[in-house]
Design an enzyme around this catalytic site. Structure first.
Site, PDB file in Angstrom:
ATOM      1  N   LYS A  25       7.322  12.449   8.174  1.00 38.72           N
ATOM      2  CA  LYS A  25       8.677  12.740   7.733  1.00 38.72           C
ATOM      3  C   LYS A  25       9.283  13.878   8.545  1.00 38.72           C
ATOM      4  O   LYS A  25      10.392  13.766   9.069  1.00 38.72           O
ATOM      5  CB  LYS A  25       8.621  13.113   6.246  1.00 38.72           C
ATOM      6  N   MET A  68       2.194  12.211  -3.627  1.00 36.65           N
ATOM      7  CA  MET A  68       2.248  13.672  -3.745  1.00 36.65           C
ATOM      8  C   MET A  68       3.567  14.087  -4.382  1.00 36.65           C
ATOM      9  O   MET A  68       4.386  13.265  -4.736  1.00 36.65           O
ATOM     10  CB  MET A  68       2.056  14.290  -2.380  1.00 36.65           C
ATOM     11  N   HIS A  83     -20.437 -23.582   1.580  1.00 36.01           N
ATOM     12  CA  HIS A  83     -20.006 -24.907   2.021  1.00 36.01           C
ATOM     13  C   HIS A  83     -18.512 -25.099   1.799  1.00 36.01           C
ATOM     14  O   HIS A  83     -17.779 -25.501   2.697  1.00 36.01           O
ATOM     15  CB  HIS A  83     -20.808 -25.981   1.270  1.00 36.01           C
TER      16      HIS A  83
END
Ligand code: PEP
Ligand code: MG
Length: 906
Positions: free
Chosen positions: A27, A108, A469
């Site tokens: 940021k 946060m 399989h």
């Protein structure tokens, strides 16, 4: 110690840059970069991640000089914004936010409107001439600060939020429902009540000093790096703890200051489709959280063009500038404050796989990035989104919200399918014939189920791993498959399965997402793949499909860079044709056992198995010969001059026998023997551990006539197709050897048959005899093995099974737990275990090539189509990878990426 901890940005100049993400976080670095680009960014500063690291190393304290630097930066912000922090006439207010190197959305803490107190509120009101707005900001701030910094939040899930409680009481008292109905006076009272609560709960008054507020918030943001949420997120996303977070302090701008203010988010291109047009939403007279909270419905960004054309044009110009500058699709946040546009954030936008491919190709064509870059920006596995049908995203979300998710299993065969539940293969075939769409639900599948699997839209199993399989056959057929959904309990008898207290009966609709492993009840709509319509069905004109164009470009570029060849695992001409359409350069594994189930042949196979002696077996094999030959002719014709590796019979014989008394009786009658005799024979074939029993080359050694018949069928087919003018390249492969003598014995048989066949047809064919490496002993003695083998193909399904000593069919009960507990980093049946299985492969390649310089080496285990394993195969110099048809494009791209990454490292 570094001499700089605080990085200022504002008024066109910034201390930081985009490439300083490690120090400033994503940021902070992008805010600095946008400022440097001349975009209007509210001034602010970033406290670096180094301060965070220091904080945790030094008992939550800050380095010397930080306080002074913060004060200095704050002065700069005041100057640019022409307001003063803590001033009662003209106050500067700030936001305090986290910002790590990698985005950790919502993990946060954040505090907004910081700097407000009983004095500065007066200034804010004077400045905005809007008391209600002022007090709304103030009460939001006290609430946020009380929560984030002072810890006034619910302590357990049963607790209510203390601020929420006060707010609700107020609304109740006033008899109103919405926050917007609160008057200025109400808001003012709320501020006082919030502060009282803080004093009562913490014993300290709410801090009125803005500087104290600021340090409190900075400490809280650094502290939030270690909160539980953040820790869990880091673990899930492999983000190291040492990175730390930066703290961004930025002047507030307001989108809720009236009708000429607003806020929004936008992408430079459509993140779902990749279309090149602004894509986003906004709200006038609102704050960012109003857009996110979904209280009001935001408007499409195009609407802004009508409402505020100047602002829209400016924003469009900024977004173009940002995209050109970052050379990637951007995700931006903006705010309009009283008619002025502010840019609050930009970052690379998250996108669907679909959009990722589209954008990468478009950007090359626009001259923004180079081909190499485009190829490295996309995830090979996400090609599935272009190749497979996918569910309607919105509808699926709704289904899940409505509680219709029944279970989750392994994403064994990508794509989307819905159909009615059936519990056995014959029903699947019958229902399909009646025009029904079905999903075949089995505890696990066996070769017997092949026809049912083919008839079904998708396959769901309760047991089995990524190389079970069901998983490998589904991928080879291009079927949607969810395997090992352990929560579902199937009762074949009652024709229903139970899951989480729900019962799903035969005939009920379910939808399975083989890309994610989700199983849902009900019928979800899916969208067909345009690429398939062009490449396979040939029902769509390539010129009409942008998606096809994208696919085709990526593939073309991938082929320019890759070194390894890509082959396919196929045992039917139609599978081979599909694979060729996807770019396969040969067959790397043709499993002959699946051919034994077609039409009438299973009877002849069973006759061969139960025969008493070699003569009886030869008689039955003679019936099989022409049928096998026909199969190979079909495959050789489909593959033309491409190499075709055919494996001699591999599975334990009991897999071909009937299991119920009724079926045994029927077979006995057909064979003209007594049921008792047949049962005794079947009994004799019983093995405790068939995967380590009489299978692979051990069959051909005990019953040489099987290998002889198969070699004859392969080589006669080759001669006939060659006579028709095709330059066939057969490669005969012996499975599951552990000692070179096993291979030597089988090779001798094949060569003898070849001599005879070539004599009979009067032509010679260039053919190879090689072996699979799927047992550690074969890898360890690769130099010996290579004296006989002309090629190696790593059967990493079995090699993983035998190296770990873990059954590939039964590992579903404990492997997911191993991965969850980090005992193993990944399921080794999905991605090659480089340290163990990989070491054996490396050794095998090296030793093998020492003994035979031109030894051709490939891989045909399921890992051959898994991107990280393909990269590993490139690193140990394999000549080719082989994978199921639908994974061929994925392997082509992964092989190119391997080369490009290596180049980058150098
Ligand atoms: C293997 O073991 O990797 C392989 C390709 O053979 P199969 O899966 O048929 O055992
Ligand atoms: Mg094998």
């Amino acid at each position: 110690m570094p001499d700089k901890y605080v990085f200022f940005y504002g008024a066109g100049k910034a201390d930081g840059r985009a490439d300083m993400k490690n120090l400033l976080g994503g940021k902070g670095a992008n805010l600095a970069e946008m400022t440097n680009l001349g975009l209007p960014v509210p001034a602010g500063f970033t406290i670096s991640t180094e301060v965070c690291t220091y904080y945790y190393k030094n008992e939550d304290s800050y380095p010397e000089g930080l306080e002074k630097s913060v004060q200095g930066a704050l002065r700069n912000v005041e100057e640019v914004m022409q307001a003063k922090f803590g001033d009662k006439e003209n106050p500067l207010l700030v936001s305090v936010r986290s910002g790590a190197r990698a985005s950790m959305p919502g993990m946060m803490d954040t505090v907004l409107n910081l700097g407000l107190n009983d004095q500065t509120i007066e200034g804010l009101i004077k400045k905005t001439n809007n008391p209600r707005f002022g007090y709304d900001c103030y009460r939001r701030f006290v609430n946020m600060y009380g929560d984030v910094v002072l810890g006034l939040r619910p302590q357990s899930i049963d607790d209510t939020d203390p601020f929420e409680e006060i707010l609700e009481k107020k609304k109740e008292k006033r008899g109103i429902t919405f926050d917007t109905e609160l008057t200025t006076e109400d808001l003012k009272e709320l501020v006082a009540e919030y502060k009282d609560a803080i004093l009562k709960r913490t014993g300290h008054p709410f801090p009125e000093d803005p500087m104290e507020q600021l340090w409190g918030a900075v400490g809280a943001v650094f502290g939030s790096w270690m909160n539980e949420r953040a820790k869990v997120y880091r673990k899930l996303n492999n983000i190291p703890e040492e990175w730390g977070t930066a703290v961004n302090v930025q002047s507030m701008v307001y989108g809720n200051m009236g009708e000429d203010s607003g806020t929004g988010v936008a992408f430079t291109r459509d993140p779902a489709t990749g279309d090149k047009e602004l894509y986003g939403e906004f709200l006038m007279n609102a704050q960012g959280e109003d857009v996110v909270a979904g209280i009001r419905t935001p408007m499409k960004i195009e609407k802004l063009k009508e409402m505020k054309p100047d602002i829209y044009n400016q924003f469009e110009e900024f977004s173009r500038k940002l995209e050109r500058h970052y050379r990637d699709m951007q995700d931006m946040e903006f705010t309009i404050q009283e008619g002025r546009l502010w840019m609050l954030q930009t970052r690379a936008g998250k996108r669907t796989g679909f959009a990722a491919f589209r954008i990468a190709v478009d950007m090359v064509e626009e001259g923004l990035i180079r081909k190499e870059e485009a190829l490295l920006r996309v995830e090979p596995d996400q090609l599935n989104q272009l190749l497979r049908p996918i569910f309607d995203i919105e509808q699926k979300r709704k289904f899940i919200n409505d509680g219709r998710l029944l279970a989750k299993g392994l994403n064994a065969g990508p794509g989307a399918a819905s159909g009615k539940v059936v519990f056995n293969a014959p029903d699947a075939v019958e229902w399909k014939a009646k025009g029904e769409k079905v999903i075949l639900v089995r505890i696990e599948t066996s070769p017997e189920d092949i026809k049912g699997m083919d008839a079904a839209e998708g396959i769901l199993t309760a047991r089995g791993g990524m190389t079970s399989h069901a998983a490998l056959v589904a991928r080879q057929m291009g079927k949607v498959c969810v395997a090992g959904a352990g929560d579902i309990q199937i009762s074949y008898k009652q024709r229903q399965f139970n899951v989480n207290n729900k019962v799903v009966k035969e005939g009920d609709w379910i939808s399975i997402d083989g890309t994610t492993g989700e199983v849902m009840e009900g019928q979800l709509d899916s969208k067909p793949s345009e690429v398939l319509q062009v490449v396979i069905d040939k029902t769509l004109n390539p010129e009409k499909s942008k998606t096809y164009h994208t696919y085709q470009q990526i593939m073309k570029w991938a082929d320019e860079y890759r070194r390894m060849k890509v082959r396919t695992n196929a045992d039917q001409p139609d599978q081979a044709e599909t694979a060729i359409a996807f770019g396969a350069q040969g067959i790397g594994l043709c499993r002959t056992e699946h051919m034994f189930f077609g039409g009438e042949r299973i009877d002849a196979v069973r006759e061969m198995i139960v025969a008493d002696d070699s003569n009886g077996r030869r008689k039955a094999l003679a019936k099989l010969l022409p049928m096998q030959k026909e199969d190979f002719i079909g495959i050789f014709k489909a593959m033309g001059d491409r190499p075709v590796t055919i494996r001699t019979l591999d599975p334990p014989l009991h897999e071909f026998l009937p299991h119920t008394d009724e079926d045994l009786d029927k077979l006995a009658k057909k064979l003209g023997i007594t049921s008792e005799k047949l049962k005794a024979r079947v009994e004799a074939l019983h093995e405790f551990n068939p995967m380590l029993g009489h299978r692979g080359c051990r069959l051909g050694i005990a019953y040489p006539e099987i290998t002889e018949m198969q070699a004859q069928a392969i080589l006669e087919a080759a001669c006939e197709v060659k006579k028709a003018g095709v330059d066939v390249k057969p490669e005969i492969m012996i499975p599951l050897i552990s000692h070179v003598n096993e291979l030597r014995e089988q090779e001798r048989l094949v060569r003898n048959v070849a001599k005879e066949v070539f004599g009979k047809y009067g032509i010679e064919i260039n053919y190879l005899v090689g072996t699979m490496i799927e047992i550690p002993r074969a890898a360890v003695t690769a130099d010996e093995v290579a004296k006989v083998a002309e090629f190696f193909s790593f059967g990493t399904n079995d090699l993983t099974q035998t190296t770990f000593g873990m059954s590939r069919d039964d590992s579903g009960t404990f492997l997911p737990f191993y991965v969850e507990q980090d005992i193993l980093p990944r399921d080794p049946f999905q991605a090659i275990d480089r340290d163990g299985v990989g070491k054996l492969m490396e050794w095998g390649v090296e030793r093998g090539r020492k003994a035979r310089a031109d030894l051709k080496v490939g891989i045909c285990g399921e890992h051959g189509g898994e991107p990280s394993s393909v990269e590993f195969c490139d690193s140990i110099n394999l000549d080719y990878v082989s994978c199921s048809p639908f994974r061929v494009p994925i392997a082509r791209l992964a092989a190119a990426q391997a080369v490009l990454r290596k180049k980058k490292e150098k």
